[in-house]
Motif scaffolding. Structure first.
Motif, mmCIF file in Angstrom:
data_model
loop_
_atom_site.group_PDB
_atom_site.id
_atom_site.type_symbol
_atom_site.label_atom_id
_atom_site.label_comp_id
_atom_site.label_asym_id
_atom_site.label_seq_id
_atom_site.Cartn_x
_atom_site.Cartn_y
_atom_site.Cartn_z
ATOM 1 N N VAL A 50 0.846 -1.189 0.000
ATOM 2 C CA VAL A 50 0.000 0.000 0.000
ATOM 3 C C VAL A 50 0.884 1.242 0.000
ATOM 4 C CG1 VAL A 50 -1.716 1.337 1.297
ATOM 5 C CG2 VAL A 50 -1.897 -1.168 1.177
ATOM 6 N N LEU A 51 0.638 2.146 -0.947
ATOM 7 C CA LEU A 51 1.341 3.433 -1.033
ATOM 8 C C LEU A 51 0.391 4.551 -0.629
ATOM 9 C CD1 LEU A 51 2.969 2.950 -4.581
ATOM 10 C CD2 LEU A 51 3.833 2.163 -2.362
ATOM 11 N N LEU A 52 0.864 5.453 0.211
ATOM 12 C CA LEU A 52 0.083 6.601 0.667
ATOM 13 C C LEU A 52 0.900 7.854 0.375
ATOM 14 C CD1 LEU A 52 -0.878 4.990 4.066
ATOM 15 C CD2 LEU A 52 -2.375 5.195 2.087
ATOM 16 N N LEU A 53 0.396 8.716 -0.500
ATOM 17 C CA LEU A 53 1.188 9.823 -1.030
ATOM 18 C C LEU A 53 0.512 11.152 -0.742
ATOM 19 C CD1 LEU A 53 1.884 8.186 -4.516
ATOM 20 C CD2 LEU A 53 3.244 7.972 -2.426
ATOM 21 N N MET A 54 1.179 12.008 0.017
ATOM 22 C CA MET A 54 0.642 13.317 0.379
ATOM 23 C C MET A 54 1.621 14.407 -0.062
ATOM 24 S SD MET A 54 -0.304 14.888 4.157
ATOM 25 C CE MET A 54 -1.736 13.828 4.431
ATOM 26 N N GLU A 55 1.239 15.185 -1.055
ATOM 27 C CA GLU A 55 2.090 16.287 -1.516
ATOM 28 C C GLU A 55 1.972 17.475 -0.568
ATOM 29 O OE1 GLU A 55 1.928 17.475 -5.607
ATOM 30 O OE2 GLU A 55 1.273 15.473 -6.275
ATOM 31 N N ARG A 56 3.135 18.012 -0.174
ATOM 32 C CA ARG A 56 3.205 19.223 0.653
ATOM 33 C C ARG A 56 4.409 20.018 0.148
ATOM 34 N NH1 ARG A 56 0.829 19.184 5.830
ATOM 35 N NH2 ARG A 56 2.612 20.274 6.697
ATOM 36 N N LEU A 223 3.589 -4.657 3.472
ATOM 37 C CA LEU A 223 4.239 -3.336 3.451
ATOM 38 C C LEU A 223 3.266 -2.177 3.262
ATOM 39 C CD1 LEU A 223 6.872 -1.647 3.397
ATOM 40 C CD2 LEU A 223 6.959 -2.076 0.926
ATOM 41 N N ILE A 224 3.475 -1.138 4.062
ATOM 42 C CA ILE A 224 2.810 0.162 3.912
ATOM 43 C C ILE A 224 3.914 1.203 3.742
ATOM 44 C CG2 ILE A 224 1.337 1.892 5.023
ATOM 45 C CD1 ILE A 224 0.332 -0.465 6.846
ATOM 46 N N VAL A 225 3.838 2.034 2.708
ATOM 47 C CA VAL A 225 4.813 3.100 2.510
ATOM 48 C C VAL A 225 4.068 4.420 2.414
ATOM 49 C CG1 VAL A 225 6.685 4.040 1.109
ATOM 50 C CG2 VAL A 225 6.380 1.559 1.262
ATOM 51 N N SER A 226 4.279 5.287 3.374
ATOM 52 C CA SER A 226 3.687 6.623 3.361
ATOM 53 C C SER A 226 4.771 7.639 3.045
ATOM 54 C CB SER A 226 3.066 6.963 4.724
ATOM 55 O OG SER A 226 2.033 6.062 5.037
ATOM 56 N N VAL A 227 4.475 8.564 2.140
ATOM 57 C CA VAL A 227 5.426 9.601 1.766
ATOM 58 C C VAL A 227 4.701 10.940 1.796
ATOM 59 C CG1 VAL A 227 7.128 10.359 0.071
ATOM 60 C CG2 VAL A 227 6.548 7.930 0.230
ATOM 61 N N ALA A 228 5.306 11.905 2.460
ATOM 62 C CA ALA A 228 4.720 13.244 2.540
ATOM 63 C C ALA A 228 5.814 14.279 2.279
ATOM 64 C CB ALA A 228 4.080 13.478 3.898
ATOM 65 N N GLY A 229 5.502 15.280 1.469
ATOM 66 C CA GLY A 229 6.493 16.317 1.237
ATOM 67 C C GLY A 229 6.473 16.859 -0.174
ATOM 68 N N ASP A 230 7.616 17.373 -0.592
ATOM 69 C CA ASP A 230 7.742 18.117 -1.844
ATOM 70 C C ASP A 230 8.078 17.172 -2.997
ATOM 71 O OD1 ASP A 230 7.923 20.215 -3.613
ATOM 72 O OD2 ASP A 230 9.974 20.747 -3.054
ATOM 73 N N PHE A 231 7.042 16.596 -3.601
ATOM 74 C CA PHE A 231 7.233 15.691 -4.724
ATOM 75 C C PHE A 231 5.966 15.682 -5.574
ATOM 76 C CE2 PHE A 231 5.526 13.219 -1.187
ATOM 77 C CZ PHE A 231 4.443 12.585 -1.772
ATOM 78 N N SER A 232 6.080 15.131 -6.771
ATOM 79 C CA SER A 232 4.929 14.903 -7.629
ATOM 80 C C SER A 232 4.382 13.515 -7.318
ATOM 81 C CB SER A 232 5.341 14.975 -9.105
ATOM 82 O OG SER A 232 4.414 14.304 -9.927
ATOM 83 N N ALA A 233 3.113 13.432 -6.961
ATOM 84 C CA ALA A 233 2.521 12.141 -6.633
ATOM 85 C C ALA A 233 2.623 11.181 -7.814
ATOM 86 C CB ALA A 233 1.069 12.316 -6.205
#
Length: 476
Positions: A50-56, A223-233
């Motif tokens: 599972v991918l969790l993507l939050m752009e900030r 697997l769970i991968v969460s990513v938050a920050g300055d990127f293009s989803a």
């Protein structure tokens, strides 16, 4: 070499400055009724990852939080600490990089990676500058899919872990309270497993144990991968899909675990620390699961009872009587009910007085409950504290992973403030009766000088004894 060193220092300085700036300007996503989860994308790959993507895009940093379901509750009997040692080994060489090369690669770009293990997950988290996102994904993929798991690194980690435990027994007994408490409260249940291991169990762990655990309990379906920050989803989704979509599944299935049973009558575990001039005590019983719908009133009551400096418990034991420098209570919320516990410490000669007062304060919670002033005070306090844990990209990455791990929706965050504001005195009275144990329904664990405490503790119930020097946390 001089240039590389200079570059490293410069990169680290820039990263630190950016991180500090992020803390100052991080938006809270705060509406009139509390914190709201910012938009994010959830993607499930064919292998179960599972991918969790939050752009900030406020600062040029990317934070990630990866969790492998399972953790220390899956440690084999007599080999407690395997999951925790495996977590530490993940950053001790992976892919084409040995331990030193891996650390140097992370440091050379001002990155940071940490590993940890809990009862229910192995965790890898970290932070990189946005420009280094491809390297970040490469390193994470290597750690999880291609760890070296070298025996020499295991030997060093294992020896260091044993020394840490022995050092705590010499100088920091308070750090051991929950280990003894959970082992006794959840005896025979996976929630009683000491995630850090024990002196005895750590000494038994071999490279074969680590590799077997890795093969059986680490894989793409966990697997769970969460990513938050300055990127293009869109780009991050492609990078992570390419890195993890073909990863094998764990060979073993996650076992079903029965709900732990609360204890019905008071009993005592006395751990003899003959050289200690203080006693450390843990009082608890089985509490609630993370998904328990009574979260808001439980948080309000526990905050008032032992969750802040001016709580009932701390006011009695520290402020009013001076018996202790501190007392607190908390819930450990897991898939199933974990422990509710209150802890404190005092001089050997005032141990019984302090325990009596702690139990009397718990009784007072049951007999008197809260009034309107107390309820309003606790609501205000919890409402003020909650947003502080959801300010930065790192906090959001961790929170998204937590929601996914426990099968919770974003309403767990978005509706929390409204739930707090809606709590009435009747709700607090109900959870006190239903969840908080009475003083005669608790396990009491005391670390201290047994010869001075033994007789006084007998009034609380049957007393079982251990020695601090015993290499295990319980008499299994």
């Amino acid at each position: 070499m001089m240039f590389a060193c200079s570059f490293h220092v410069s990169t680290m300085a820039v990263r630190a400055l950016i991180a500090s700036f992020a803390c100052l300007i991080a938006p809270l996503a705060l509406a009139n009724d509390g914190v709201k989860t910012p938009p994010f994308e959830r993607v499930q790959l064919d292998n179960g990852t599972v991918l969790l993507l939050m752009e900030r895009h406020d600062v040029p940093l990317i934070q990630f939080d990866a969790r492998v379901r399972g953790g220390g509750r899956l440690d084999p009997s007599g080999r407690f600490g395997v999951a925790s040692l495996l977590a530490s080994l993940l950053e001790k060489g992976a892919g084409e990089r040995d331990s030193l090369s891996f650390a140097q690669t992370v440091a050379s770009v001002g990155g940071a990676i940490q590993t940890d293990a809990s009862l229910e997950a192995i965790v890898v988290s970290g932070s990189f500058l946005a420009r280094d996102r491809k390297l970040m994904v490469e390193l994470l993929a290597d750690m999880l899919q291609r760890p070296r798991l070298e025996d020499k690194e295991l030997q060093a980690l294992r020896a260091r872990r044993i020394e840490f435990i022995r050092a705590a027994k010499d100088s920091d007994l308070s750090a051991l309270l929950s280990l003894y408490g959970d082992a006794a409260l959840f005896a025979g249940h996976p929630y009683g497993n000491p995630v850090v291991g024990s002196e005895a169990s750590l000494a038994q762990i071999t490279s074969a144990d680590i590799r077997k655990f890795y093969e059986e309990h680490v894989g793409g379906d966990r697997l769970i991968v969460s990513v938050a920050g300055d990127f293009s989803a869109r780009e991050m989704k492609r990078l992570l899909t390419d890195a993890f979509s073909k990863w094998r599944k764990a060979k073993a299935s996650l076992p079903e675990v029965p709900a732990p049973k609360p204890i019905a009558s008071r009993r005592v575990l006395l751990v003899d620390a003959p050289d200690s001039v203080q006693s450390y005590f843990w009082i608890g019983n089985v509490g609630v699961a993370r998904s328990d719908p009574r979260r808001a009133p439980l948080d309000i009551v526990n905050t008032l009872f032992g969750g802040r400096f001016t709580s009932m418990l701390n006011s009695e034991l520290r402020i009013r009587t001076g018996l202790s420098y501190g007392a607190r209570s908390r819930f450990d919320r897991l898939h199933l009910p974990g422990a509710w516990q209150m802890t404190s410490f005092t001089r050997t000669e005032t141990t019984i007085e302090a325990i009596d007062l702690a139990l009397a304060t718990l009784d007072r919670l049951h007999t008197e409950g809260l009034d309107e002033t107390m309820l309003a005070s606790s609501q205000t306090y919890v409402l003020g504290q909650f947003p502080l844990g959801l300010e930065t990209a790192a906090q959001w990455a961790a929170q998204l992973s937590t929601l996914e791990l426990y099968g919770l929706s974003t309403s767990y965050i978005d509706d929390y403030a409204q739930a707090l504001n809606a709590v009435q005195l009747a709700d607090t009275k109900a959870v006190i009766s239903e969840v908080f144990p009475k003083s005669d329904e608790v396990l009491l664990v005391v670390l201290g000088k047994a010869d001075a405490l033994r007789e006084g503790l007998k009034k609380y119930g049957p007393v079982e004894e251990m020695k601090l020097s015993d290499p295990e946390w319980s008499k299994r």
